[in-house]
Design an enzyme around this catalytic site. Structure first.
Site, PDB file in Angstrom:
ATOM      1  N   MET A  24       1.000  -1.156  -0.087  1.00  0.00           N
ATOM      2  CA  MET A  24      -0.089   0.111   0.091  1.00  0.00           C
ATOM      3  C   MET A  24       1.005   1.229  -0.056  1.00  0.00           C
ATOM      4  O   MET A  24       0.349   2.383   0.370  1.00  0.00           O
ATOM      5  CB  MET A  24      -0.920   0.149   1.175  1.00  0.00           C
ATOM      6  CG  MET A  24      -1.960  -0.920   1.093  1.00  0.00           C
ATOM      7  SD  MET A  24      -3.455  -0.691   1.865  1.00  0.00           S
ATOM      8  CE  MET A  24      -3.034  -0.842   3.629  1.00  0.00           C
ATOM      9  N   GLY A  25       2.130   1.064  -0.522  1.00  0.00           N
ATOM     10  CA  GLY A  25       2.945   2.276  -0.489  1.00  0.00           C
ATOM     11  C   GLY A  25       3.876   2.705   1.137  1.00  0.00           C
ATOM     12  O   GLY A  25       3.555   1.863   1.742  1.00  0.00           O
ATOM     13  N   HIS A  28       8.907   1.099   3.403  1.00  0.00           N
ATOM     14  CA  HIS A  28      10.144   1.306   4.195  1.00  0.00           C
ATOM     15  C   HIS A  28      11.005   0.016   3.970  1.00  0.00           C
ATOM     16  O   HIS A  28      10.914  -0.930   3.003  1.00  0.00           O
ATOM     17  CB  HIS A  28       9.739   1.348   5.570  1.00  0.00           C
ATOM     18  CG  HIS A  28       8.531   0.132   5.772  1.00  0.00           C
ATOM     19  ND1 HIS A  28       8.639  -1.180   5.723  1.00  0.00           N
ATOM     20  CD2 HIS A  28       7.297   0.150   6.263  1.00  0.00           C
ATOM     21  CE1 HIS A  28       7.725  -1.796   6.277  1.00  0.00           C
ATOM     22  NE2 HIS A  28       6.674  -0.855   6.440  1.00  0.00           N
ATOM     23  N   HIS A  31       9.460  -3.591   3.508  1.00  0.00           N
ATOM     24  CA  HIS A  31       9.166  -3.525   2.090  1.00  0.00           C
ATOM     25  C   HIS A  31      10.290  -4.097   1.029  1.00  0.00           C
ATOM     26  O   HIS A  31      10.269  -4.642   0.217  1.00  0.00           O
ATOM     27  CB  HIS A  31       8.267  -2.431   1.323  1.00  0.00           C
ATOM     28  CG  HIS A  31       7.138  -1.946   2.094  1.00  0.00           C
ATOM     29  ND1 HIS A  31       6.860  -0.982   2.803  1.00  0.00           N
ATOM     30  CD2 HIS A  31       5.954  -2.746   2.188  1.00  0.00           C
ATOM     31  CE1 HIS A  31       5.550  -0.912   3.287  1.00  0.00           C
ATOM     32  NE2 HIS A  31       5.035  -2.175   2.787  1.00  0.00           N
ATOM     33  N   GLN A  55     -10.250  -2.461   2.615  1.00  0.00           N
ATOM     34  CA  GLN A  55      -9.728  -3.228   3.952  1.00  0.00           C
ATOM     35  C   GLN A  55      -9.859  -2.199   4.967  1.00  0.00           C
ATOM     36  O   GLN A  55      -9.121  -2.395   6.058  1.00  0.00           O
ATOM     37  CB  GLN A  55      -8.356  -3.815   3.577  1.00  0.00           C
ATOM     38  CG  GLN A  55      -7.313  -2.852   3.186  1.00  0.00           C
ATOM     39  CD  GLN A  55      -6.058  -3.621   2.811  1.00  0.00           C
ATOM     40  OE1 GLN A  55      -6.208  -4.399   1.703  1.00  0.00           O
ATOM     41  NE2 GLN A  55      -5.241  -3.726   3.676  1.00  0.00           N
ATOM     42  N   LYS A 142       5.266 -10.263   9.663  1.00  0.00           N
ATOM     43  CA  LYS A 142       4.674  -9.238  10.740  1.00  0.00           C
ATOM     44  C   LYS A 142       3.135  -9.400  10.883  1.00  0.00           C
ATOM     45  O   LYS A 142       2.462  -9.361  11.772  1.00  0.00           O
ATOM     46  CB  LYS A 142       5.221  -7.772  10.647  1.00  0.00           C
ATOM     47  CG  LYS A 142       4.781  -6.799  11.745  1.00  0.00           C
ATOM     48  CD  LYS A 142       4.997  -5.488  11.359  1.00  0.00           C
ATOM     49  CE  LYS A 142       4.322  -4.792  10.220  1.00  0.00           C
ATOM     50  NZ  LYS A 142       2.926  -4.567  10.586  1.00  0.00           N
ATOM     51  N   SER A 179       4.546   0.873   8.274  1.00  0.00           N
ATOM     52  CA  SER A 179       4.401   2.403   7.540  1.00  0.00           C
ATOM     53  C   SER A 179       3.657   3.198   8.819  1.00  0.00           C
ATOM     54  O   SER A 179       3.845   4.415   8.824  1.00  0.00           O
ATOM     55  CB  SER A 179       3.347   2.180   6.616  1.00  0.00           C
ATOM     56  OG  SER A 179       3.813   1.398   5.489  1.00  0.00           O
ATOM     57  N   ARG A 180       2.918   2.649   9.709  1.00  0.00           N
ATOM     58  CA  ARG A 180       2.427   3.305  10.591  1.00  0.00           C
ATOM     59  C   ARG A 180       3.277   3.665  11.910  1.00  0.00           C
ATOM     60  O   ARG A 180       3.000   4.709  12.462  1.00  0.00           O
ATOM     61  CB  ARG A 180       1.268   2.578  11.346  1.00  0.00           C
ATOM     62  CG  ARG A 180      -0.038   2.502  10.203  1.00  0.00           C
ATOM     63  CD  ARG A 180      -1.115   1.871  11.046  1.00  0.00           C
ATOM     64  NE  ARG A 180      -2.405   1.852  10.139  1.00  0.00           N
ATOM     65  CZ  ARG A 180      -2.986   0.778   9.630  1.00  0.00           C
ATOM     66  NH1 ARG A 180      -2.039  -0.307   9.493  1.00  0.00           N
ATOM     67  NH2 ARG A 180      -3.999   0.957   8.830  1.00  0.00           N
TER      68      ARG A 180
END
Length: 268
Positions: A24-25, A28, A31, A55, A142, A179-180
């Site tokens: 989803m871009g 990091h 990825h 989602q 993860k 990403s979060r």
């Protein structure tokens, strides 16, 4: 970079060794590890960048989810094929009436906290697998429940693709890369380290109580679940269970929801 399904299919025509990394871009190091693994396994690597609205539930962070296409492209090797469709390209009618259902496992743990999330995830993964038609698709461990459900979907629907999962990539301090994580303040980042410490305590002792003790000691966490599951079913194990299990945890740190997991061995 390719924006349309027709152009992607034209680019991949005749390819017989394709590795696929759906994202989803907001790319990091986690990825990029998936991309490197795909390149080890297959000759051509496709990375999709698509924030999938199916989602995200009501009140979740679809609009807030980080988007940095130019930054993502700069991080990827030049020989990677990037598929970055608009929402209307994958959902031309505005929504998908036909969807994949995750079944019971899609309603527990992450599925209980995010109703419909896994149905939306499986639907877009199925669509992307049909578009890209890779030999191998690569995910990170993860998101353990996601990997379990994708593998089961591939088996149940007899999809001609191998699902490869690589180990969780972590910051030097042990926090699972996500990403979060960019939403975390310095203090929240320190609070979030309790997740990996709790998993380590559970793995060392074979006891959920040891993990809970670590989590309870960290006031900056709002714990959703901490559980041992059977890797073969992704359901919680009973008190008498012995053998390999997976310790899974989810917690909110400030406004950011994080997940992590670790294999554990439950002995007598």
């Amino acid at each position: 970079m390719i924006r349309t399904i027709a152009d992607l299919r034209a680019r991949l025509a005749g390819e017989t060794s394709v590795g696929f990394v759906p994202t989803m871009g907001a790319l990091h190091d986690g990825h990029l590890a998936l991309v490197r693994r795909a390149a080890e396994l297959e000759r051509t690597v496709v990375v999709s960048i698509f924030v999938n609205p199916l989602q995200f539930g009501e009140g979740e962070d679809y609009e807030r989810y980080p988007r940095d296409l130019d930054g993502d492209l700069a991080k990827l090797p030049d020989d990677v094929v990037v598929f970055a469709p608009d929402v209307t390209e994958l959902y031309p009618d505005g929504r998908a009436e036909t969807r994949v259902t995750a079944g019971h496992v899609g309603t527990v743990f992450e599925g209980a906290s995010r109703p419909g999330h896994f149905d939306g995830m499986l639907t877009v993964v199925a669509k992307l697998l049909g578009i890209v038609q890779p030999q191998t698709v690569v995910f990170g461990r993860k998101d353990a429940q996601q990997v379990f459900l994708v593998r089961r979907m591939v088996r149940d629907l007899n999809l001609p693709v191998t699902v490869e999962a690589i180990e969780t990539v972590r910051d030097p301090d042990g926090l699972a890369i996500s990403s979060r994580n960019r939403y975390l303040s310095d203090e929240e980042h320190q609070n979030a380290l309790a997740l990996s410490r709790a998993l380590a305590a559970a793995a060392a002792s074979g006891s959920r109580d040891a993990g809970f003790e670590v989590l309870r000691a960290e006031r900056g966490l709002d714990v959703d679940y901490f559980e041992f599951v059977d890797p073969e079913t992704f359901l919680a194990v009973g008190d008498g269970y012995r053998g390999e299990a997976l310790a899974i945890v989810a917690a909110r740190v400030g406004s950011t929801r994080l997940i992590d997991n670790r294999p554990v061995t439950l002995a007598g």
